[in-house]
Design a protein around this motif. Structure first.
Motif, PDB file in Angstrom:
ATOM      1  N   PRO A   1      36.967  52.823  40.707  1.00 29.37           N
ATOM      2  CA  PRO A   1      38.335  52.759  40.419  1.00 29.37           C
ATOM      3  C   PRO A   1      38.480  52.905  38.871  1.00 29.37           C
ATOM      4  O   PRO A   1      39.586  53.280  38.470  1.00 29.37           O
ATOM      5  N   ALA A   2      37.528  52.804  38.170  1.00 24.67           N
ATOM      6  CA  ALA A   2      37.578  52.818  36.517  1.00 24.67           C
ATOM      7  C   ALA A   2      36.245  53.322  35.959  1.00 24.67           C
ATOM      8  O   ALA A   2      35.124  52.924  36.471  1.00 24.67           O
TER       9      ALA A   2
ATOM     10  N   THR B   1      34.867  38.481  26.858  1.00 26.58           N
ATOM     11  CA  THR B   1      36.336  38.281  27.758  1.00 26.58           C
ATOM     12  C   THR B   1      36.055  39.272  29.039  1.00 26.58           C
ATOM     13  O   THR B   1      35.371  40.295  29.034  1.00 26.58           O
ATOM     14  N   THR B   2      36.761  38.806  30.135  1.00 24.85           N
ATOM     15  CA  THR B   2      36.819  39.816  31.364  1.00 24.85           C
ATOM     16  C   THR B   2      38.039  39.971  31.783  1.00 24.85           C
ATOM     17  O   THR B   2      39.009  38.838  31.781  1.00 24.85           O
ATOM     18  N   TRP B   3      38.529  41.076  32.171  1.00 25.55           N
ATOM     19  CA  TRP B   3      39.984  41.416  32.757  1.00 25.55           C
ATOM     20  C   TRP B   3      39.609  41.922  34.171  1.00 25.55           C
ATOM     21  O   TRP B   3      38.938  42.665  34.454  1.00 25.55           O
ATOM     22  N   THR B   4      40.609  41.298  35.067  1.00 24.16           N
ATOM     23  CA  THR B   4      40.499  41.941  36.414  1.00 24.16           C
ATOM     24  C   THR B   4      41.504  43.070  36.311  1.00 24.16           C
ATOM     25  O   THR B   4      41.839  43.522  35.214  1.00 24.16           O
TER      26      THR B   4
ATOM     27  N   ALA C   1      40.656  45.450  43.870  1.00 23.15           N
ATOM     28  CA  ALA C   1      40.953  43.899  43.504  1.00 23.15           C
ATOM     29  C   ALA C   1      39.586  43.508  43.494  1.00 23.15           C
ATOM     30  O   ALA C   1      39.580  42.197  42.790  1.00 23.15           O
ATOM     31  N   ASP C   2      38.527  44.161  43.588  1.00 23.96           N
ATOM     32  CA  ASP C   2      37.252  43.598  43.225  1.00 23.96           C
ATOM     33  C   ASP C   2      36.706  43.922  41.925  1.00 23.96           C
ATOM     34  O   ASP C   2      35.462  43.352  41.318  1.00 23.96           O
ATOM     35  N   TRP C   3      37.402  44.700  41.230  1.00 26.64           N
ATOM     36  CA  TRP C   3      36.823  45.228  39.905  1.00 26.64           C
ATOM     37  C   TRP C   3      37.326  44.509  38.756  1.00 26.64           C
ATOM     38  O   TRP C   3      38.279  43.795  38.798  1.00 26.64           O
ATOM     39  N   SER C   4      36.387  44.499  37.730  1.00 24.26           N
ATOM     40  CA  SER C   4      36.725  43.916  36.581  1.00 24.26           C
ATOM     41  C   SER C   4      35.920  44.541  35.315  1.00 24.26           C
ATOM     42  O   SER C   4      35.072  45.340  35.645  1.00 24.26           O
ATOM     43  N   ILE C   5      36.204  44.448  34.078  1.00 22.01           N
ATOM     44  CA  ILE C   5      35.558  44.890  32.960  1.00 22.01           C
ATOM     45  C   ILE C   5      35.604  43.948  31.900  1.00 22.01           C
ATOM     46  O   ILE C   5      36.323  43.084  31.861  1.00 22.01           O
ATOM     47  N   THR C   6      34.101  43.671  31.622  1.00 21.96           N
ATOM     48  CA  THR C   6      33.743  42.576  30.728  1.00 21.96           C
ATOM     49  C   THR C   6      33.342  43.031  29.346  1.00 21.96           C
ATOM     50  O   THR C   6      32.620  44.110  29.441  1.00 21.96           O
TER      51      THR C   6
END
Length: 203
Positions: free
Chosen positions: A151-152, A58-61, A44-49
């Protein structure tokens, strides 16, 4: 951190033509190697920019990334410490799809992959496009564990595995190459296993 050439090399085993020079088949084992403490990141706290030299940073949750087209890699991975693991299956999203949304500018030629820990590794843009790289969150049909980058993590399987940054959080596009953590400490800038590009100065 000094780099040593003193890795112990076993004789290559396994299917002919699939194990690069100086590598051995690790079988069912998937060794865990890292230069830093293993973080515990809630998805839930991860994102990829994707940012830097792009038209649309762009950033994706986690949820947004999972709504992108799913992609699977089935094949082998190779670590600079001389092990190769055959027939791995990873699932996630293609870096091509992330870049398509961010729209790299014409002068972008390199990518600096950033991890949430501060780890970085550099790659030519041509090594993460054309169906060669993914951001993955599953390995062998199970969620990627923190020890393996969950997580990724980035997955660039045609290069040595230190290029597949664990806990990836950002892909920064650059005009000029900028060395990452291991590259600053003596590892090769590209890391092609078939050419044994382990260290700076290797062909």
């Amino acid at each position: 951190m000094p780099v040593t050439r003193g890795f112990f090399r076993k004789r290559a085993q396994g299917p002919e033509g699939r194990i690069p020079p100086g590598q051995y088949d690790t079988g069912s084992s998937w060794p865990v190697l890292t230069a830093e403490a293993t973080p515990r990141i809630d998805p839930a706290d991860w994102s990829i920019t994707v940012d830097g030299l792009v038209e649309e940073p762009t950033t994706w949750t986690w949820d947004e990334a999972h709504r992108l087209p799913s992609a699977t890699y089935s094949g082998d991975i190779h670590c600079v410490t001389t092990w190769t693991k055959l027939d791995m299956v990873f699932r996630g999203i293609s870096v091509d799809d992330l870049l398509a949304a961010a729209r790299p500018r014409p002068e972008a030629r390199f990518v600096l992959a950033h991890s949430s820990t501060g780890y970085t590794t550099n790659l030519p843009l041509e090594d993460v496009t054309g169906g060669q790289a993914w951001v993955v969150w599953e390995a062998e049909s199970k969620p990627l564990t923190p020890e393996h980058g969950g997580p990724a993590r980035l997955l660039v399987p045609h290069l040595y595995f230190w290029k597949s940054a664990k806990w990836v959080s950002r892909l920064e596009l650059l005009e000029e190459d900028q060395q990452g953590f291991w590259e600053r400490n003596g590892y090769h800038d590209r890391g092609d296993p078939w050419r044994e590009q382990r260290y700076q100065g290797d062909a």
